[in-house]
Design an enzyme around this catalytic site. Structure first.
Site, PDB file in Angstrom:
ATOM      1  N   LYS A  45      -6.685 -22.041 -22.116  1.00  0.00           N
ATOM      2  CA  LYS A  45      -6.341 -23.467 -22.054  1.00  0.00           C
ATOM      3  C   LYS A  45      -6.216 -23.913 -20.598  1.00  0.00           C
ATOM      4  O   LYS A  45      -6.164 -23.074 -19.692  1.00  0.00           O
ATOM      5  CB  LYS A  45      -5.023 -23.702 -22.802  1.00  0.00           C
ATOM      6  CG  LYS A  45      -3.832 -22.971 -22.197  1.00  0.00           C
ATOM      7  CD  LYS A  45      -2.626 -22.979 -23.137  1.00  0.00           C
ATOM      8  CE  LYS A  45      -1.476 -22.207 -22.536  1.00  0.00           C
ATOM      9  NZ  LYS A  45      -0.369 -22.030 -23.489  1.00  0.00           N
ATOM     10  N   TYR A 265       5.358 -35.699   8.817  1.00  0.00           N
ATOM     11  CA  TYR A 265       6.063 -36.831   8.203  1.00  0.00           C
ATOM     12  C   TYR A 265       7.570 -36.556   8.132  1.00  0.00           C
ATOM     13  O   TYR A 265       7.992 -35.436   7.856  1.00  0.00           O
ATOM     14  CB  TYR A 265       5.572 -37.038   6.772  1.00  0.00           C
ATOM     15  CG  TYR A 265       4.264 -37.788   6.675  1.00  0.00           C
ATOM     16  CD1 TYR A 265       4.144 -39.081   7.180  1.00  0.00           C
ATOM     17  CD2 TYR A 265       3.173 -37.190   6.057  1.00  0.00           C
ATOM     18  CE1 TYR A 265       2.939 -39.761   7.076  1.00  0.00           C
ATOM     19  CE2 TYR A 265       1.963 -37.877   5.944  1.00  0.00           C
ATOM     20  CZ  TYR A 265       1.858 -39.161   6.460  1.00  0.00           C
ATOM     21  OH  TYR A 265       0.671 -39.826   6.341  1.00  0.00           O
TER      22      TYR A 265
HETATM   23  C1  LIG Z   1       0.059 -20.656 -23.388  1.00  0.00           C
HETATM   24  C2  LIG Z   1       0.289 -19.867 -24.603  1.00  0.00           C
HETATM   25  C3  LIG Z   1       0.118 -18.467 -24.594  1.00  0.00           C
HETATM   26  C4  LIG Z   1      -0.137 -17.689 -23.329  1.00  0.00           C
HETATM   27  O1  LIG Z   1       1.077 -17.587 -22.620  1.00  0.00           O
HETATM   28  P1  LIG Z   1       1.198 -16.775 -21.253  1.00  0.00           P
HETATM   29  O2  LIG Z   1       2.638 -16.831 -20.938  1.00  0.00           O
HETATM   30  O3  LIG Z   1       0.373 -17.514 -20.252  1.00  0.00           O
HETATM   31  O4  LIG Z   1       0.676 -15.413 -21.509  1.00  0.00           O
HETATM   32  C5  LIG Z   1       0.225 -17.796 -25.800  1.00  0.00           C
HETATM   33  N1  LIG Z   1       0.509 -18.451 -26.945  1.00  0.00           N
HETATM   34  C6  LIG Z   1       0.713 -19.787 -26.980  1.00  0.00           C
HETATM   35  C7  LIG Z   1       1.050 -20.440 -28.278  1.00  0.00           C
HETATM   36  C8  LIG Z   1       0.631 -20.534 -25.819  1.00  0.00           C
HETATM   37  O5  LIG Z   1       0.851 -21.857 -25.858  1.00  0.00           O
END
Ligand SMILES: *Cc1c(COP(=O)(O)O)cnc(C)c1O
Length: 384
Positions: A45, A265
């Site tokens: 994702k 800044y």
């Molecule tokens: C993002 C996510 C993962 C992966 O999590 P990590 O901490 O990056 O390994 C797994 N399961 C779900 C449902 C997620 O939303």
């Protein structure tokens, strides 16, 4: 239709992101080996945590990964374009209008409410065969998924389950990054108990942190994200993964400033010695967070800003990070070692991405997923 601007010309870019696909695949394999016979999927994702869905999915597919997880349907289409045979689950569930599009693309939503289940079943009925999906149980995060009674309701609703090809029963842990946290055991217990309602459906509950800390994942589909990308999954434990992402900034100005002068800044940092400064052409617009500035960030929990590195030597940030620029103190490097056009490592093999994130009061996940498109991207191929 692609409306993105093309990637910047490598010779013109002020920032460079290098993604080591070999390290990524190595990390995925090492996580896979911790699960024994369990299948390791991959969470891609948010543009594969900023690394790029297409190259990441291609590399992992070639390494044998058969199951991918994304947050939203559009990311799923990108996965399918690269790996048409792979399974791809949409973690954030199903919008009613999305059902025909997902079904056409062979994508599998993760259903977390009766409405979603009805919409998906109706789509399957129209098509005359069950459609693939996962069922999400909320075991204590109050985020996505059925609660235990909702799940019972689902399996007892007449004429629904026969249209659903349930490929995974999943839950997600709230506190797996905290080793031994009691909530993880509580959630695991609720998950195991509820799984009796869906006999013979494979289970999936392990994010990176759970994979790294739990021993009994036999037969459970793993869902690693951050650890695969080289980030820290567990708090207060040395990170066992190889770094995958390197962010570098190109030096666009070197100047000598006198003690007593203030930098940047807000004039937030006054120099206590004559200082040679190297400016890189990277700032918060590139995702190099302003909160990681060395000075002028009153709300930060830790003292001091992010460090960077030149040729493996650490250097300190000076003053505030601005939109397109950040300054580093190179006084202690022999004169002439840093020259205009050189690249300074902002994180990568020498500076951990999580250390920069901590300096900015955030987590590696946010730093990685926020890297912008202004950078030139380099992909190091998997060897052999
Ligand atoms: C993002 C996510 C993962 C992966 O999590 P990590 O901490 O990056 O390994 C797994 N399961 C779900 C449902 C997620 O939303």
């Amino acid at each position: 239709m692609m409306i993105d601007r093309p990637a910047p010309h490598p010779e013109l870019a002020g920032s460079r992101i290098t993604v080591d696909l070999g390290a990524l695949v190595g990390n995925w394999r090492s996580l896979q080996s911790r699960g024994g016979q369990a299948e390791a999927g991959a969470v891609v994702k948010a543009n594969a945590y900023g690394c790029g869905i297409e190259p990441v999915v291609k590399a992992l597919s070639e390494a044998g990964c058969r199951t991918f997880f994304v947050a939203v349907g559009d990311e799923g289409l990108r996965v399918k374009a690269v790996a048409p045979e792979a399974r791809c689950f949409i973690l954030n569930g199903l919008f009613r209008q999305a059902a025909p599009v997902l079904a056409d693309a062979g994508l599998a939503p993760t259903l977390g409410s009766l409405d979603e289940a009805r919409w998906w079943a109706a789509e399957a009925e129209r098509r005359g065969s069950p459609l693939p999906c996962a069922i999400h149980l909320d075991t204590g995060m109050e985020r996505l998924g059925f609660d235990a009674s909702g799940l019972r309701n689902l399996v007892q609703t007449n004429g629904l389950m026969q249209h659903l090809n349930v490929q995974l029963f999943m839950t997600h842990f709230a506190c797996a990054d905290d080793v031994g946290h009691e909530k993880t055991a509580l959630q695991m217990g609720r998950f195991t108990q509820a799984s009796a309602l869906l006999p013979n459906v494979p289970l999936s509950c392990a994010n990176s942190a759970a994979i790294l800390q739990l021993a009994n994942l036999e037969g459970v589909m793993m869902r690693p994200g951050i650890a695969m990308y080289g980030g820290e999954a567990l708090n207060d434990v040395e990170n066992p993964m190889q770094p995958v992402v390197t962010l570098e900034g190109r030096v666009c100005q070197i100047r000598s400033a006198k003690a007593g002068e203030a930098v940047g800044y807000g004039a937030s940092e006054t120099l206590t010695r004559d200082t040679r400064l190297a400016y890189v052409s990277v700032g918060y617009a590139d995702g190099y967070l302003r909160g990681a500035s060395n000075a002028g960030v009153p709300m930060r929990f830790v003292t001091g800003g992010a460090q960077a590195a030149f040729a493996g030597r650490k250097i300190n940030g000076v003053g505030r990070i601005s939109m397109d620029l950040a300054a580093f103190d190179i006084t202690d490097l022999p004169e002439g070692t840093v020259t205009l056009g050189d690249w300074i490592e902002l994180f990568g093999p020498t500076i951990a991405v999580d250390d920069v994130a901590r300096a900015a009061g955030t987590i590696g996940y946010e730093l990685l997923t926020g890297l912008s498109r202004r950078a030139h991207r380099v992909y190091l191929p998997v060897q052999g």
